[in-house]
Design a protein around this motif. Structure first.
Motif, PDB file in Angstrom:
ATOM      1  N   GLU A   1      -1.942  12.645   3.528  1.00 25.64           N
ATOM      2  CA  GLU A   1      -2.103  11.846   4.312  1.00 25.64           C
ATOM      3  C   GLU A   1      -3.876  11.998   4.769  1.00 25.64           C
TER       4      GLU A   1
ATOM      5  N   GLU B   1       1.762   3.129  -3.757  1.00 24.99           N
ATOM      6  CA  GLU B   1       2.479   4.534  -4.011  1.00 24.99           C
ATOM      7  C   GLU B   1       3.665   4.023  -4.384  1.00 24.99           C
TER       8      GLU B   1
ATOM      9  N   LYS C   1       2.255  10.054  -4.409  1.00 24.30           N
ATOM     10  CA  LYS C   1       1.922  10.115  -2.757  1.00 24.30           C
ATOM     11  C   LYS C   1       0.608  10.939  -2.811  1.00 24.30           C
ATOM     12  N   PHE C   2      -0.143  10.046  -1.963  1.00 27.06           N
ATOM     13  CA  PHE C   2      -1.474  10.581  -1.563  1.00 27.06           C
ATOM     14  C   PHE C   2      -1.354  11.478  -0.245  1.00 27.06           C
TER      15      PHE C   2
ATOM     16  N   LEU D   1      -8.887   6.490   2.173  1.00 19.25           N
ATOM     17  CA  LEU D   1      -8.742   5.461   1.062  1.00 19.25           C
ATOM     18  C   LEU D   1      -8.471   4.149   1.975  1.00 19.25           C
ATOM     19  N   GLN D   2      -7.614   4.277   3.166  1.00 19.81           N
ATOM     20  CA  GLN D   2      -7.704   2.769   3.830  1.00 19.81           C
ATOM     21  C   GLN D   2      -9.031   2.410   4.535  1.00 19.81           C
TER      22      GLN D   2
ATOM     23  N   GLU E   1      -6.375  12.130   2.719  1.00 19.00           N
ATOM     24  CA  GLU E   1      -6.890  11.133   1.621  1.00 19.00           C
ATOM     25  C   GLU E   1      -6.606   9.731   2.064  1.00 19.00           C
ATOM     26  N   LYS E   2      -5.463   9.645   2.240  1.00 19.54           N
ATOM     27  CA  LYS E   2      -4.899   8.279   2.424  1.00 19.54           C
ATOM     28  C   LYS E   2      -5.561   7.476   3.480  1.00 19.54           C
TER      29      LYS E   2
ATOM     30  N   ILE F   1      -2.049   0.202   0.190  1.00 17.48           N
ATOM     31  CA  ILE F   1      -1.977   1.637  -0.465  1.00 17.48           C
ATOM     32  C   ILE F   1      -0.395   2.038  -0.506  1.00 17.48           C
ATOM     33  N   ASP F   2       0.438   1.756   0.511  1.00 14.47           N
ATOM     34  CA  ASP F   2       1.813   1.986   0.726  1.00 14.47           C
ATOM     35  C   ASP F   2       2.400   1.482  -0.652  1.00 14.47           C
TER      36      ASP F   2
END
Length: 437
Positions: free
Chosen positions: A52, A43, A49-50, A58-59, A54-55, A39-40
């Protein structure tokens, strides 16, 4: 082919690898090596940028269903409206994938249950699916085989492939082999050449098909060397997987042209996906553009009941509506067959609009796409094919062996046994009969 490496692509590519040039970008191996797998990186490359929270969600989803996107395919995403972009939705992990409904399955098509040897599914009488590759250029979020993505235990070894070849050799009713995966075209040229050569050495094989998405997500894989190898193995058919018109680019059209120019018939299998292509106009334009590039629309699949796909599924009604908007409204060869691949391994079931309104003694009442109702007079003679193949005088008797009759076909053929009904097991009425007997 014409290679264009404008500032937009160069800026995009340099976020992945500094000082990249045209040759690297068009190198399919560079594309795979530099696929976006976290994901990084996504982005950074896309420029978004998601949040945090949501990120983190997603992870969680990416830990279950891994992420992998080629730089080429990622470059097609509309950054300004990425959440609604059809490329983004098909390739980037979503938190909805963590939702598993109670009717969803890891193997919804029962491919493993219908597998006489590992890596091979034999469901239909005369054809088999041969799983020869674990690798995909992009991990499609709607994949029916998500259970195998990133699973090193599912990688078919050469020994496993040889066992599959032995099974095919020992089953002369098999005339059609579909090579699938993963993506067969991600195998090295010489290894795929070996598999194709081994298959063609089997006398009863008449057709080989390859299912691939590389013309969509990694068109640079269709190299001159690959095409020259494939053209040695006719009759060879290729089915690809375009879902949206945005996927038809200069690069993908060039890949399709190379394959078509060496005489490989091309087909396309789309999946009906909510928020991606569940629109009659999107599907019509996609299929028209495919036909213009010598690709015959083959199937429009209802989304399977795989785990984590509930957000992609549409109603079957929507699929019938789309087909209704195609028949009569565009070229017949631009109309795919809409099918539901039956859960549990029942196979592909066509679901189409009904154009037969009624049926009389000597005529059929039909309607067309405009709503015109018309009558077709049935012939008075009754010398149609009797479906009695024994001693057939139409030149087919010596063509091959009779096959076992199953399903509705068994009721239609006069040469079948005395069966007059197909009765499911476990019905109360029949159980009573058995108990009374």
């Amino acid at each position: 082919m014409e290679k264009i490496f404008d500032k937009k692509h160069k800026d995009f590519a340099e976020k992945i690898s500094k000082n990249i040039g045209l040759e690297e970008w068009y190198d399919w191996k560079w594309q795979l090596k530099n696929s976006i797998r976290d994901i990084d990186t996504f982005e950074e490359v896309i420029g978004i940028k998601f949040h945090e929270d949501e990120k983190a969600e997603l992870q969680e989803a990416a830990d279950v269903f891994p992420l992998s996107i080629t730089p080429y395919y990622a470059s097609l995403i509309d950054v300004k409206n990425f959440r609604e972009d059809p490329i983004f939705k098909q390739s980037f992990v979503g938190v909805e994938e963590l939702i598993t409904e109670n009717f969803e399955m890891a193997d919804p098509l029962a491919e493993d249950k219908d597998s006489p040897v590992p890596g091979l599914t034999h469901r239909y009488p005369d054809r088999i699916l041969f799983y020869i590759s674990h690798a995909c250029a992009v991990y499609c979020r709607h994949c029916t085989r998500k259970r195998k993505v990133g699973d090193t235990d599912s990688i078919p070894s050469k020994k496993q492939i040889e066992k599959g070849l032995d099974y095919i050799r020992n089953n002369p009713q098999i005339r059609d082999v579909l090579l699938s995966g993963g993506d067969p075209l991600l195998l090295p040229d010489d290894y795929l050449d070996w598999i194709l050569t081994e298959l063609w050495s089997i006398p009863h094989i008449e057709v080989i098909r390859i299912g691939t998405r590389v013309p969509v997500v990694l068109p640079y894989r269709i190299t001159d060397e690959l095409v020259n190898m494939l053209k040695k193995h006719h009759p060879l058919w290729i089915n690809t997987h375009f879902n949206h018109i945005k996927e038809i680019t200069k690069s993908s059209k060039n890949a399709l042209r190379k394959l078509a120019d060496v005489g490989i018939p091309l087909g396309n299998q789309s999946v009906l996906l909510r928020g991606v292509n569940d629109c009659p106009n999107v599907i019509k334009k996609l299929n028209q553009k495919l036909a213009a590039n010598r690709v015959r629309p083959y199937y429009l699949f209802q989304c399977d009941l795989s785990e984590g796909l509930s957000h992609f599924r549409t109603s079957v009604r929507k699929g019938v509506e789309i087909i209704e908007s195609l028949i009569g409204h565009t070229s017949g060869f631009a109309v795919p067959r809409y099918v539901v691949d039956a859960p549990g391994g029942g196979g592909k079931i066509p679901v189409m609009p009904n154009y037969v309104i009624s049926w009389g003694t000597d005529r059929v009442i039909l309607r067309n796409y405009e709503g015109v109702i018309t009558t077709y007079k049935e012939p008075e003679h009754q010398d149609d094919c009797s479906k009695d193949c024994t001693g057939c005088e139409r030149g087919l008797a010596e063509e091959g062996e009779e096959h076992d009759l199953v399903g509705i076909e068994k009721l239609l053929f006069n040469s079948a046994d005395d069966t007059i009904s197909l009765v499911p097991q476990g019905t109360e009425r029949i159980d009573k009969r058995d108990n009374n007997g």
